[in-house]
Design a protein around this motif. Structure first.
Motif, short mmCIF file in Angstrom:
data_model
loop_
_atom_site.label_atom_id
_atom_site.label_comp_id
_atom_site.label_asym_id
_atom_site.label_seq_id
_atom_site.Cartn_x
_atom_site.Cartn_y
_atom_site.Cartn_z
N TYR A 117 1.00 -1.15 -0.29
CA TYR A 117 0.11 -0.20 0.43
C TYR A 117 0.50 1.53 0.10
O TYR A 117 1.98 1.26 0.47
CB TYR A 117 -1.01 0.14 1.40
N ARG A 118 0.75 2.24 -0.83
CA ARG A 118 1.27 3.38 -0.69
C ARG A 118 0.82 4.80 -0.38
O ARG A 118 -0.78 4.26 -0.49
CB ARG A 118 2.21 3.46 -2.61
N PRO A 119 1.50 5.43 -0.85
CA PRO A 119 1.01 6.76 -0.70
C PRO A 119 -0.46 7.11 -1.23
O PRO A 119 -0.21 6.62 -2.81
CB PRO A 119 1.75 8.33 -0.54
N GLY A 120 -1.24 7.81 -0.29
CA GLY A 120 -3.03 8.38 -1.45
C GLY A 120 -3.49 6.75 -2.12
O GLY A 120 -4.41 6.65 -1.84
N ASP A 121 -3.33 5.74 -0.89
CA ASP A 121 -4.49 4.26 -1.78
C ASP A 121 -5.07 4.26 -0.47
O ASP A 121 -4.83 5.03 0.49
CB ASP A 121 -3.45 3.15 -1.30
N ARG A 178 -14.98 10.11 3.68
CA ARG A 178 -14.65 8.70 4.88
C ARG A 178 -14.40 8.16 4.60
O ARG A 178 -14.41 6.89 5.12
CB ARG A 178 -16.52 8.33 4.62
N SER A 179 -13.18 7.92 3.34
CA SER A 179 -11.72 6.77 3.08
C SER A 179 -11.03 7.33 4.55
O SER A 179 -10.77 8.53 4.37
CB SER A 179 -11.86 6.04 2.30
N LEU A 180 -10.40 6.00 4.40
CA LEU A 180 -8.53 6.26 5.73
C LEU A 180 -8.11 5.91 3.81
O LEU A 180 -8.04 5.50 3.50
CB LEU A 180 -8.87 5.09 6.45
N ILE A 181 -6.62 6.55 3.88
CA ILE A 181 -5.74 6.36 3.00
C ILE A 181 -4.79 6.13 3.39
O ILE A 181 -4.40 7.32 4.92
CB ILE A 181 -6.37 7.64 1.44
N VAL A 182 -3.27 5.99 2.55
CA VAL A 182 -1.91 5.83 3.60
C VAL A 182 -1.61 7.54 3.02
O VAL A 182 -1.90 8.41 2.47
CB VAL A 182 -1.34 5.15 2.79
N ALA A 183 -1.29 8.54 4.18
CA ALA A 183 -0.67 9.42 4.24
C ALA A 183 0.52 9.63 3.82
O ALA A 183 1.21 9.05 3.08
CB ALA A 183 -0.63 10.13 5.34
N SER A 184 0.50 10.55 3.35
CA SER A 184 1.95 11.37 2.49
C SER A 184 2.31 12.51 2.84
O SER A 184 1.97 13.34 3.55
CB SER A 184 1.40 11.84 1.07
N LEU A 185 4.14 12.38 2.58
CA LEU A 185 3.90 13.42 3.08
C LEU A 185 5.28 14.94 2.35
O LEU A 185 5.18 13.95 1.22
CB LEU A 185 6.19 12.78 3.98
N ASP A 186 5.06 15.87 2.78
CA ASP A 186 5.06 16.94 2.35
C ASP A 186 6.87 17.32 2.46
O ASP A 186 7.58 16.69 3.06
CB ASP A 186 4.48 18.38 2.19
N HIS A 187 6.98 18.01 1.23
CA HIS A 187 8.76 17.68 1.26
C HIS A 187 8.80 18.61 2.68
O HIS A 187 10.23 18.46 2.98
CB HIS A 187 8.61 19.16 0.37
N MET A 242 9.16 6.35 8.47
CA MET A 242 9.65 6.53 7.02
C MET A 242 8.99 5.05 6.01
O MET A 242 8.57 5.58 5.19
CB MET A 242 11.21 5.87 7.71
N ALA A 243 8.46 4.32 6.74
CA ALA A 243 7.42 4.05 6.21
C ALA A 243 6.16 4.63 4.43
O ALA A 243 5.88 4.09 3.84
CB ALA A 243 5.98 2.91 6.64
N LEU A 244 5.94 6.29 4.80
CA LEU A 244 5.18 6.74 3.98
C LEU A 244 6.00 7.20 3.07
O LEU A 244 5.23 7.12 2.17
CB LEU A 244 4.49 7.73 5.00
N LEU A 245 6.97 6.64 3.25
CA LEU A 245 7.99 6.96 1.68
C LEU A 245 7.81 6.44 0.59
O LEU A 245 8.24 4.69 0.66
CB LEU A 245 9.72 7.42 1.71
N ALA A 246 7.06 6.32 -0.35
CA ALA A 246 6.96 5.37 -1.49
C ALA A 246 7.94 4.39 -2.31
O ALA A 246 7.36 3.44 -2.67
CB ALA A 246 6.77 5.94 -2.40
N THR A 247 9.04 5.18 -2.14
CA THR A 247 10.42 4.64 -2.51
C THR A 247 11.87 4.42 -1.44
O THR A 247 11.53 5.40 -1.05
CB THR A 247 11.23 5.20 -3.78
N THR A 248 12.48 3.78 -2.16
CA THR A 248 13.66 3.60 -1.29
C THR A 248 14.58 4.54 -2.19
O THR A 248 14.58 4.51 -3.30
CB THR A 248 14.26 2.19 -0.98
N SER A 249 15.55 4.72 -1.42
CA SER A 249 16.04 5.79 -1.63
C SER A 249 17.81 4.88 -2.06
O SER A 249 18.68 5.49 -3.50
CB SER A 249 17.38 6.80 -0.91
#
Length: 216
Positions: free
Chosen positions: A23-27, A63-72, A153-160
């Motif tokens: 599950y990725r940010p926004g899912d 009404r939905s729950l989505i995976v959060a994302s981090l802004d800059h 850190m799990a909210l980061l969609a990709t690994t560096s």
């Protein structure tokens, strides 16, 4: 008959799924779908989702729950805190780590060289390596705070580590950290860990910039 997983297990299952990118940010996360996927009743799933929302790992979209994302700004804030806490862990590990704990860290660095062509596996190994340093600090309160940071850190969609050349550089940095810990050089261990996190942050910023440019 085997008992169904408890609420804590449902929480761990969902968190791990976010961490590994299922599950990725926004899912959107749906109770019934999660219950079916993990073989858990909806009550512990609901409780786990509420816990994740309280920790800001999930957010509301109507009404939905989505995976959060981090802004800059949130990303920058997270890396500032991570760098300082990780540096403290390395400093304390250089002071308190047993010979056996140092050997485990050395073995991890060697074993992880076999994962250079698999960014996902290397990312999992990277988390294990950092957690081992946290434990070697022998400070339970610091470990708890770092666990919170790494959940975010799990909210980061990709690994560096997926960036070209970053895997090899990261392992070289891990080696420098372990050498400082083994030498009981607290200042050098802290600086090596802080530098490692700084380079990972710069790599992530470059990846994000390239992704934005590619979408324009």
């Amino acid at each position: 008959m085997a008992s169904k997983p408890a609420q804590g297990d449902a929480y761990s299952l969902i968190l791990e799924a976010i961490d590994v990118g299922v599950y990725r940010p926004g899912d959107r996360l749906v109770e019934s779908e999660l219950a079916e996927r993990f073989g858990v009743s909806r009550t512990p799933i609901r409780e786990a989702l509420q816990r994740l929302e309280t920790q800001a790992l999930l957010t509301r979209d109507g009404r939905s729950l989505i995976v959060a994302s981090l802004d800059h700004n949130q990303l920058s804030e997270l890396y500032v805190v991570r760098a300082e806490l990780e540096a403290l862990a390395a400093r304390l590990a250089a002071r308190h780590a047993s010979a056996e704990e140092v050997r485990v860290l050395q073995d991890m660095v060697q074993d992880d060289r076999k994962l250079m062509d698999d960014p996902s596996a290397l990312a999992r190994a990277n988390r294990r390596f950092h957690h081992q340093i946290h434990l070697a600090s022998h400070n339970r309160f610091l470990v708890q705070q770092l666990d919170l940071v790494h959940r975010s850190m799990a909210l980061l969609a990709t690994t560096s580590l997926a960036a070209e050349g970053r895997g090899g550089d990261a392992l070289a940095e891990h080696d420098a950290i372990v050498r400082a810990i083994a030498a009981h050089d607290e200042a050098k261990a802290a600086e090596a860990l802080r530098t490692h996190i700084s380079k990972a942050f710069m790599t992530r910023l470059k990846l994000d910039a390239a992704r934005v440019e590619g979408s324009l």
